[in-house]
Structure formats: C-alpha cells, structure tokens
Scaffold this active site. Structure first.
Site, PDB file in Angstrom:
ATOM      1  N   HIS A 131      34.020  35.474  66.088  1.00 50.70           N
ATOM      2  CA  HIS A 131      32.566  35.282  65.969  1.00 50.70           C
ATOM      3  C   HIS A 131      31.758  36.344  66.722  1.00 50.70           C
ATOM      4  CE1 HIS A 131      33.347  31.445  64.123  1.00 50.70           C
ATOM      5  NE2 HIS A 131      33.879  30.920  65.207  1.00 50.70           N
TER       6      HIS A 131
HETATM    7 ZN   LIG Z   1      37.575  27.978  65.018  1.00 53.43          ZN
END
Ligand SMILES: [Zn+2]
Length: 368
Positions: A131
């Site tokens: 992320h």
């Molecule tokens: Zn995850």
C-alpha cells in the site's frame, strides 16, 4: 541453487504499539520455526540490510523519506507532517523504529531482487508492503518494498516481470506505481468492498493489471479455480523473466481483518505452481494479523520453496514456539490445537460460485 531466506532480528522486538493489528510477532516466529525444523542454515539465510535513503529515492520522494526519518528521530510529528505524509496516524503510528524497520524490509526485498540477477528463488517475508505510496504512508505501509524490488529487477536489465498479489487487500500502491507499464503485469485477487476499495474488475491500470475482487467466504476450490483460470495463464502468457509474489497471510479463515476463508493450502499451492514458471522468483510477505496463521503459513511457504515435505506434526521445539505466542483477541484465548502442532490447515472445500466463474471469464477474455 538453493532458495535464500532474507530476515532480520529488528522485527522481533519492534512493535507498532499495543493496539495496532501489527503489534504481533510475525517474521521472528517464522525464523524460529524454520530454525527449529532445521530449514535454515548459514548458507541459505541472509541478514537484511537497512536501505539507505538514496536507495529508497528510486521510488519514494526525498521529502517524504526525510519526514519519515525525522519522525523516527523526534518520536513525534507535526499536524502538517501528519496530513501531508500520513505519518503519526492510527494506521501508520509513530514508533521507535518507524524508519529503520520498514527500511530494513525494503532493503531485504531489494537485496532479494539483486540476488536473483542470475536466477533463483528468494523469500523475504518482511516484505510485501503493497500500500505504500511514493510520497506518503498508507495502510500500515511506510514504504513500498514490492515496487522497490521490481524497480531493482528492471534496473538489472529485465523487461518482463509478473507481480502476483494474493493478499486480502488490493495492492493500490503497486498498481499506481506501474499503471500503464508494458514491462509489468500485475495480477491481484482481493476481497471486494474492503479497504482500500480500489482494484475493480474493470480496472486494468492501462492494460497492466488483472484485478479480481472476490466475495467474502472465498473457499479453497474457488481459489484453485482462480489459480487455474487466471493467475497461471495470465502469468505464463506474459513469459516473465521474473515473478514477484506478494503472499499476504490475511485471506485465511482465522484472520481478523478479512472475511475470506481460505486454508493455507491455497497459498502453498500458489507458491508451488509459480515456482517453475520463471527463472527468478521473489516471494514476499504482506498482511496477516493472526500470529499463528501468519507463522504457520509463511513457514509452510519456505518449505514449499525448498521442495521440503511439510510434516504432519511439528517437532517439540516448534510447538513450544507456537504455544508461547500471545494474542489479545478472543481467538487468542483458547487457540485450537492445530495452531500449535501443524503447519498445514485442513482444506476448506466448497462450491465455486457462478458469479466468480463469470468474473473469471471476463478477465480470461483479455488473454485471448
Ligand atoms: Zn492485506
């Protein structure tokens, strides 16, 4: 050439704080189990270096890296730093090793990519922070080691890399880094309607991505259908010189942060199937928020990478390691015996839903 395991002791004692989902031991338990089983030695274990800022600038902006180092040094952030860089938030808190720990994971994954220059297999279980964004922390990730590892592979002259991501969450940071790239093919399977809410079936990232959002309750047979009809054909048709697998451990039934219900056999089968599809394989960790399932899953992955048979019962030293884990969630109060005694879960078989078949057909049409 035997596979290489990249680890560090920094993960054993550093913690994101007592309430954070990552306030559990993960890589340290994997190392302990692999050592106890006799699966690590001086030849196949490498200590992860801590990446220098200049190495991180291959993807991250210098001002963000400076802010991250400053936050670690001062153990505090200003409101401006918090809003601009996502540091000092609930998901990305200030903690003692908030630069050194992710920089060690990134250094490990980049070292792994370098070790693959001539071919081989590397496991970097502290990696997989998919992320992380170029200029801000995001979703527990301060840096993006998968992106940095792939950039390292490209720098060594490769131009066809497949990135497979079987974490329960969509790899938004990796996808934004390589959207539109002709050199990278990204294949992600993730739970639908879950944070970060990206990675729709129709999202192709300019042709570079195959995104398959899946409904809650995903079972092993559904996953094997995904493996056979999407992951393997989409990987093979790209003729990759290297495969990077983000093998997050949060799509299993007992993980508290997803509603997917795989057994860890799904992950082991994925690793076994991808192992021989390219001359280079880099396997990363990722999510995983139940200390027992993470440790058992990634230790099993290391066995599979080595072609080592997974024993039905762990030896006493390994069992003591697993019995010694503590987890302040309800499921941690009375863990089932197989969390102590085995690596493999019992299979979670089930029907393959029609909606999944239809979504797979839609993605497969792009491979024709
Ligand atoms: Zn995850």
């Amino acid at each position: 050439m035997q596979p290489v395991f990249i680890g560090s002791e920094i993960y054993r004692h550093s913690t994101y704080g007592t309430q954070h989902p990552l306030a559990i031991p993960r890589v340290s338990t994997v190392i302990d189990l692999c050592r106890a089983q006799g699966w690590l030695n001086q030849q196949n274990f490498r200590v992860s270096p801590c990446a220098k800022p200049s190495a991180l600038h291959a993807f991250h902006t210098p001002d963000y890296i400076t802010a991250l180092q400053q936050a670690e040094a001062e153990q505090a952030v200003s409101n401006d730093t918090r809003s601009r860089y996502g540091l000092g938030t609930l998901s990305n808190p200030v903690f003692a090793e908030m630069y050194r720990r992710p920089a060690t994971a990134a250094g490990g994954s980049m070292l792994g990519a370098e070790l693959l220059r001539e071919g081989g297999i590397v496991f970097s279980p502290a990696g997989g922070t998919h992320h992380g964004l170029a200029d801000r922390a995001n979703g527990f990730c301060y840096l993006n080691d998968p992106v940095l590892a792939i950039l390292t592979l490209l720098k060594s002259g490769l131009d066809r890399v497949v990135y497979v991501d079987i974490d329960a969450h969509h790899c938004d940071g990796v996808e934004s880094a390589f959207a539109g790239s002709a050199k990278i093919r990204m294949i992600s399977v993730h739970e639908t309607r879950r944070w970060p809410f990206t990675g729709a079936l129709t999202d192709t990232a300019g042709g570079a991505a195959f995104n398959l959002p899946v409904e809650r309750g995903l079972n092993d047979d559904e996953f094997y259908t995904i493996l056979d009809q999407l992951i393997l054909p989409a990987t093979m048709s790209f003729r990759p010189q290297a495969i990077v697998l983000q093998c997050g451990a949060d799509a299993v039934a007992e993980d508290p942060l997803s509603r997917l219900t795989l057994s860890n056999n799904a992950h082991c089968r994925t690793v076994a199937a991808l192992r021989d599809l390219a001359p280079r394989l880099l396997v990363l960790g990722g999510g995983g928020y139940n200390p027992w399932s993470v440790a058992r899953l990634w230790t099993g992955v290391w066995a599979v990478l080595n072609g080592t048979e997974i024993p039905d019962r762990l030896n006493n030293t390994s069992q003591s390691t697993l019995r010694g884990l503590r987890w302040n969630r309800a499921a941690g109060k009375r863990p089932p015996l197989h969390w102590f005694e085995t690596l493999r879960d019992r299979p979670n078989s089930g029907e393959v839903r029609d909606t999944l078949r239809a979504d797979l057909a839609q993605l497969a049409a792009r491979l024709l």
